[in-house]
Enzyme design. Structure first.
Site, PDB file in Angstrom:
ATOM      1  N   CYS A 237      42.459  33.536  53.640  1.00  0.00           N
ATOM      2  CA  CYS A 237      43.306  34.268  54.581  1.00  0.00           C
ATOM      3  C   CYS A 237      44.492  34.913  53.872  1.00  0.00           C
ATOM      4  O   CYS A 237      45.650  34.507  54.041  1.00  0.00           O
ATOM      5  CB  CYS A 237      43.782  33.318  55.674  1.00  0.00           C
ATOM      6  SG  CYS A 237      42.386  32.568  56.507  1.00  0.00           S
TER       7      CYS A 237
ATOM      8  N   ARG B 262      42.716  36.171  38.721  1.00  0.00           N
ATOM      9  CA  ARG B 262      43.180  37.304  37.911  1.00  0.00           C
ATOM     10  C   ARG B 262      43.287  38.610  38.698  1.00  0.00           C
ATOM     11  O   ARG B 262      44.275  39.318  38.549  1.00  0.00           O
ATOM     12  CB  ARG B 262      42.317  37.471  36.655  1.00  0.00           C
ATOM     13  CG  ARG B 262      42.377  36.249  35.723  1.00  0.00           C
ATOM     14  CD  ARG B 262      41.686  36.490  34.383  1.00  0.00           C
ATOM     15  NE  ARG B 262      42.415  37.455  33.592  1.00  0.00           N
ATOM     16  CZ  ARG B 262      42.090  38.724  33.439  1.00  0.00           C
ATOM     17  NH1 ARG B 262      40.992  39.193  33.981  1.00  0.00           N
ATOM     18  NH2 ARG B 262      42.840  39.529  32.738  1.00  0.00           N
TER      19      ARG B 262
END
Ligand code: PLP
Length: 429
Positions: A356, A325
């Site tokens: 990453c 979210r």
């Protein structure tokens, strides 16, 4: 103003955050992290807050709750709601299978969604769902054909796009013109008339859902008035509507939002329907977030603290794959240190995961007194948390536990790494 929402089921006791009667630090010790933690009491109380409006004091039912299970579809959570008498709002054949596996009954299932496949229609017709919420003529035509080939009649409702602005995030507003959802308001009557000609479809209802995380009641009343006008107009053409599905979307408090209380919200809508002379309609609510959002949190452990020139980073073992979210909607989740008596100095951190991607953050500019190895709780994570999680970066999904008083039940095991590529195959040698 406090940035921590008012919570039921989670609290600070003796400077330690607890889920009901269990310290979160004990859960971390027993089950590891990241782990989603749910409170059975919070789930039950939220459901009963709807029921308080849905059932009259003499026991007569005014409305029924169909839990929009895409918010959180763990079988144990579905089972808690099924035992309380909930119906379900599903958006896929996978969700139907979950309802049945969790002890829910198909005749209390409404099937929503804009892109139902043929095989999903077959599964839902065979199971005997209560209603299909349809969103277009092509979908209606397909369902009519599929039902005909099975020799059954599909019970249907059309999802109306009432063209009201729910004043929420654009990604989670669904009831405005230009949105992919629902049938355009001006086309609704003609679409019902087309449906009435389909021999294998039986019109039983009308449906709307205007968005999510809505914290005001006025957009609902606007949508309701527009839908009630349609019901009257349909009646005049001889098309009788038996049920009105108001959808879901009631917001929760993530920080200082002040949505209406569930019972007040449901009472206001039900009273409005009765005041307008539509008291005979069967009414359905389809709440998701407001039933589960504040009944869950994500427990995580701090791996490293990384001070920087412009930002200090608190790197935790949960990440955007566990809770999408913030990355997806820039959503705010309150974050607390599980142990509130640390002697560490107070600093401002961005809480980030190991993935990453620069979008891999869970909270920004949060004041915390923490050290590596401490646990944090990311609050209000019960809705659209686990269900939107992924295996990005080949990370197994988190464990899930449900606390009931002083007991902790494992309701989903942490995924093993081997399971993540168990279905993959090398090319032949
Ligand atoms: C997602 C959805 C809901 C639930 O929305 P919440 O904001 O979680 O209450 C209800 N009905 C439909 C059709 C949905 O797509």
């Amino acid at each position: 103003m406090s940035l921590i929402p008012h919570l039921n089921g989670f609290s600070l006791k003796n400077k330690l955050w607890h889920a009901e009667d269990v310290a979160l630090s004990d859960i971390a010790k027993q089950f590891g992290t990241p782990t989603y933690v749910y409170s059975k009491k919070a789930l039950t109380d939220a459901f009963n807050a709807y029921e308080a409006a849905c059932v009259r004091s003499n026991g007569a039912r005014r409305a029924r709750v169909h839990y929009a299970m895409k918010a959180n579809s763990n079988l144990a959570i579905l089972n808690v709601f099924a035992k309380l008498g909930a119906g379900f709002d599903i958006v896929s054949a996978g969700e139907l299978a979950r309802v049945l596996a969790a002890g829910g009954s198909a005749d209390k299932v409404v099937f929503s969604g804009v892109g139902k496949s043929k095989s999903e229609m077959i599964a839902a017709l065979k199971a005997g769902v209560k209603c299909f919420n349809l969103e277009s003529i092509p979908e209606l035509t397909r369902l009519n054909e599929v039902a005909g080939s099975l020799g059954v009649k599909a019970k249907i409702s059309l999802r109306v796009n009432p063209d009201v602005d729910p004043k929420t995030h654009p990604y989670i507003s669904t009831g405005l013109k230009g949105n992919k959802f629902g049938i355009a308001y001006d086309d609704v009557i003609a679409t019902y008339q087309a449906a009435a000609q389909m021999p294998f479809c039986e019109i039983i209802g009308i449906d709307c859902h205007i968005g999510s995380q809505i914290t005001e009641i006025s957009p609902y009343l606007d949508a309701l008035d527009r839908v009630l006008d349609l019901i009257k107009a349909l009646d005049a053409t001889g098309i009788k509507i038996h049920h009105l599905d108001i959808g879901g979307g009631l917001g929760i408090s993530y920080t200082n939002e002040t949505p209406p209380a569930i019972t007040d919200f449901a009472n206001t809508l039900l009273n409005h329907i009765e005041d307008k002379g539509f008291g005979d309609l069967e009414v359905l609510f389809e709440p998701g977030r407001s039933l589960v959002g504040n009944a869950g949190l994500l427990l995580t452990t701090i791996e490293y603290l990384k001070p920087g020139e412009t930002k200090n980073f608190c790197i935790v073992d949960a990440a955007m794959n566990d809770l999408m979210r913030p990355a997806m909607y820039e959503a705010y989740h309150a974050i607390v240190a599980v142990n509130d008596q640390s002697s560490a100095s107070s600093m401002t951190y961005d809480i980030v995961g190991p993935i990453c991607e620069s979008g891999d953050w869970l909270g920004r500019d949060r004041q915390l007194k923490v050290e590596p190895g401490d646990q944090l709780a990311i609050l209000s994570a019960g809705a659209y948390g686990f269900t939107m999680s992924s295996n990005y970066n080949t990370r197994g999904r988190a464990a899930e536990v449900m606390v009931d008083g002083g007991k902790v039940h494992l309701i989903r095991e942490r995924e093993t790494i081997e399971s993540l590529f168990a279905n993959e195959k090398l090319l032949p040698a």
